[in-house]
Design a protein around this motif. Sequence first.
Motif, PDB file in Angstrom:
ATOM      1  N   CYS A 292      53.682 -60.112  60.404  1.00  0.00           N
ATOM      2  CA  CYS A 292      53.447 -58.805  59.773  1.00  0.00           C
ATOM      3  C   CYS A 292      52.159 -58.159  60.281  1.00  0.00           C
ATOM      4  O   CYS A 292      52.095 -56.933  60.432  1.00  0.00           O
ATOM      5  CB  CYS A 292      53.406 -58.974  58.255  1.00  0.00           C
ATOM      6  SG  CYS A 292      55.011 -59.358  57.513  1.00  0.00           S
ATOM      7  N   TRP A 295      52.975 -56.746  63.710  1.00  0.00           N
ATOM      8  CA  TRP A 295      53.847 -55.572  63.593  1.00  0.00           C
ATOM      9  C   TRP A 295      53.055 -54.357  63.115  1.00  0.00           C
ATOM     10  O   TRP A 295      53.262 -53.236  63.597  1.00  0.00           O
ATOM     11  CB  TRP A 295      54.991 -55.872  62.630  1.00  0.00           C
ATOM     12  CG  TRP A 295      56.045 -54.817  62.597  1.00  0.00           C
ATOM     13  CD1 TRP A 295      57.153 -54.731  63.375  1.00  0.00           C
ATOM     14  CD2 TRP A 295      56.070 -53.664  61.738  1.00  0.00           C
ATOM     15  NE1 TRP A 295      57.883 -53.608  63.066  1.00  0.00           N
ATOM     16  CE2 TRP A 295      57.234 -52.937  62.061  1.00  0.00           C
ATOM     17  CE3 TRP A 295      55.241 -53.189  60.741  1.00  0.00           C
ATOM     18  CZ2 TRP A 295      57.575 -51.757  61.418  1.00  0.00           C
ATOM     19  CZ3 TRP A 295      55.578 -52.014  60.096  1.00  0.00           C
ATOM     20  CH2 TRP A 295      56.727 -51.308  60.426  1.00  0.00           C
ATOM     21  N   ASN A 299      52.632 -50.783  65.101  1.00  0.00           N
ATOM     22  CA  ASN A 299      53.404 -49.651  64.593  1.00  0.00           C
ATOM     23  C   ASN A 299      52.673 -48.762  63.590  1.00  0.00           C
ATOM     24  O   ASN A 299      53.042 -47.592  63.446  1.00  0.00           O
ATOM     25  CB  ASN A 299      54.678 -50.171  63.919  1.00  0.00           C
ATOM     26  CG  ASN A 299      55.614 -50.859  64.884  1.00  0.00           C
ATOM     27  OD1 ASN A 299      56.426 -50.221  65.544  1.00  0.00           O
ATOM     28  ND2 ASN A 299      55.516 -52.188  64.973  1.00  0.00           N
ATOM     29  N   LYS A 332      62.294 -55.124  60.968  1.00  0.00           N
ATOM     30  CA  LYS A 332      61.200 -55.366  61.917  1.00  0.00           C
ATOM     31  C   LYS A 332      61.669 -56.402  62.939  1.00  0.00           C
ATOM     32  O   LYS A 332      62.184 -57.453  62.580  1.00  0.00           O
ATOM     33  CB  LYS A 332      59.968 -55.909  61.189  1.00  0.00           C
ATOM     34  CG  LYS A 332      59.440 -55.030  60.068  1.00  0.00           C
ATOM     35  CD  LYS A 332      58.331 -55.752  59.325  1.00  0.00           C
ATOM     36  CE  LYS A 332      57.835 -54.969  58.136  1.00  0.00           C
ATOM     37  NZ  LYS A 332      56.822 -55.726  57.349  1.00  0.00           N
ATOM     38  N   SER A 334      60.539 -58.695  66.433  1.00  0.00           N
ATOM     39  CA  SER A 334      59.378 -59.210  67.163  1.00  0.00           C
ATOM     40  C   SER A 334      59.355 -58.665  68.589  1.00  0.00           C
ATOM     41  O   SER A 334      60.382 -58.203  69.112  1.00  0.00           O
ATOM     42  CB  SER A 334      59.421 -60.733  67.193  1.00  0.00           C
ATOM     43  OG  SER A 334      60.562 -61.184  67.904  1.00  0.00           O
TER      44      SER A 334
END
Length: 389
Positions: A292, A295, A299, A332, A334
């Motif tokens: 997380c 990510w 993003n 989401k 990877s």
Amino acid sequence: MIVVCWIIFSAGRNLTRGLLLTLKLYTPWLLGAFAAEDMGNACVCRDESDIEDCTRPSGQLRSADIIVPEVETRNRPRDPVRPPRRGRGPHEPRRKKQNVDVLVLDTLSVIRTLVDNDQEPPYSMITLHEMAETDDGWLEVVQSLIRVIPLEDPLGPAVITLLLDECPLPTKDALQKLTEVLSLSGAVARQDAPSPAKHRNTTAVLGCLAEKLAGPASVGLLSQGTLEYLVESLSLQSHPTVMLFALIALEKFAQTSENKLTVSESCITDHLLRLEGWVNNPDYLKRQVGFCAQWSLDNLFLKEGRQLAYEKADLTNINAMLNSNDVSEYLKISPNGLEARCDASSFESVRCTFCVDNGIWYYEVTVITSGVMQIGWATKDSKFLNHEM
């Protein structure tokens, strides 16, 4: 004279017939009333769950008039899975206000038995939804979720999400009261660190509310104290599951542009850069935190001078991966395309980049989390309905 006598005779005969018919109709009812009176402590109520109609010889009481001792009706435990009937019949007692903590734990215990979308929700969940229709009731439900959901139950966060998602939207006054009751700050996050269950539940509740609310309501919920609480929850003194749900809450707050700017101006990127190192950690809980964090850096909360993870991912020996162009909205994926995660309340889906139409094939999957998921084969024509399983 003859005519008058005939009229009197006819009237008397009709009156006699009427009296006989009346006695015939009401004699069973009178006998039933005397029988009920002789029973003493009895009622004519039917238990709402388990008493079945039975056949009997004609002339006895109907099934709706069965005499049931009061002690049998009131001492029978209610099935927590079976929802109550809506409304209240003429013989049904009023529902007593139940302990909200017990209702939350009942929902947690039976939620794993609900495997079909068409199943009725459990009685405890229906009752909690009814309680949450008022500001005070909603506040009581939220406080109970924070207080009693255990850390070790893998479905705890799912129950928090499910209950808050199904409850009515909180009013502005209810959100203000919640902010005052929680009184969040960085110092409170440090105080909650020794109690990871309460700490995790608080961050999970904040994330659910951030996803459910939009615009000014979401901005108002992300006060300076709330932001400090969530950022401080990313410190290494916190339990990894607390870090995970604090990250998810910050992601969901960032769905509102004003909140995204507010979070970006904090020191969050420093925490994310440190936690990104856990992306390949053998501890699966820390690995989720690393996923997380990475990510979010790619993003949401971009760091100047940092290379995006997908730009440096090694795809040399990868022949098939999850297709980032054939995926539903909130999943989401990877950077190497081999790992996927969903933190939305909807059911997200993705297809692979490799198609098979003959031969014998198999796949291997490493399940990292304890959440609900479905893994299998899908045709190109399969539609992704992210609000259905």
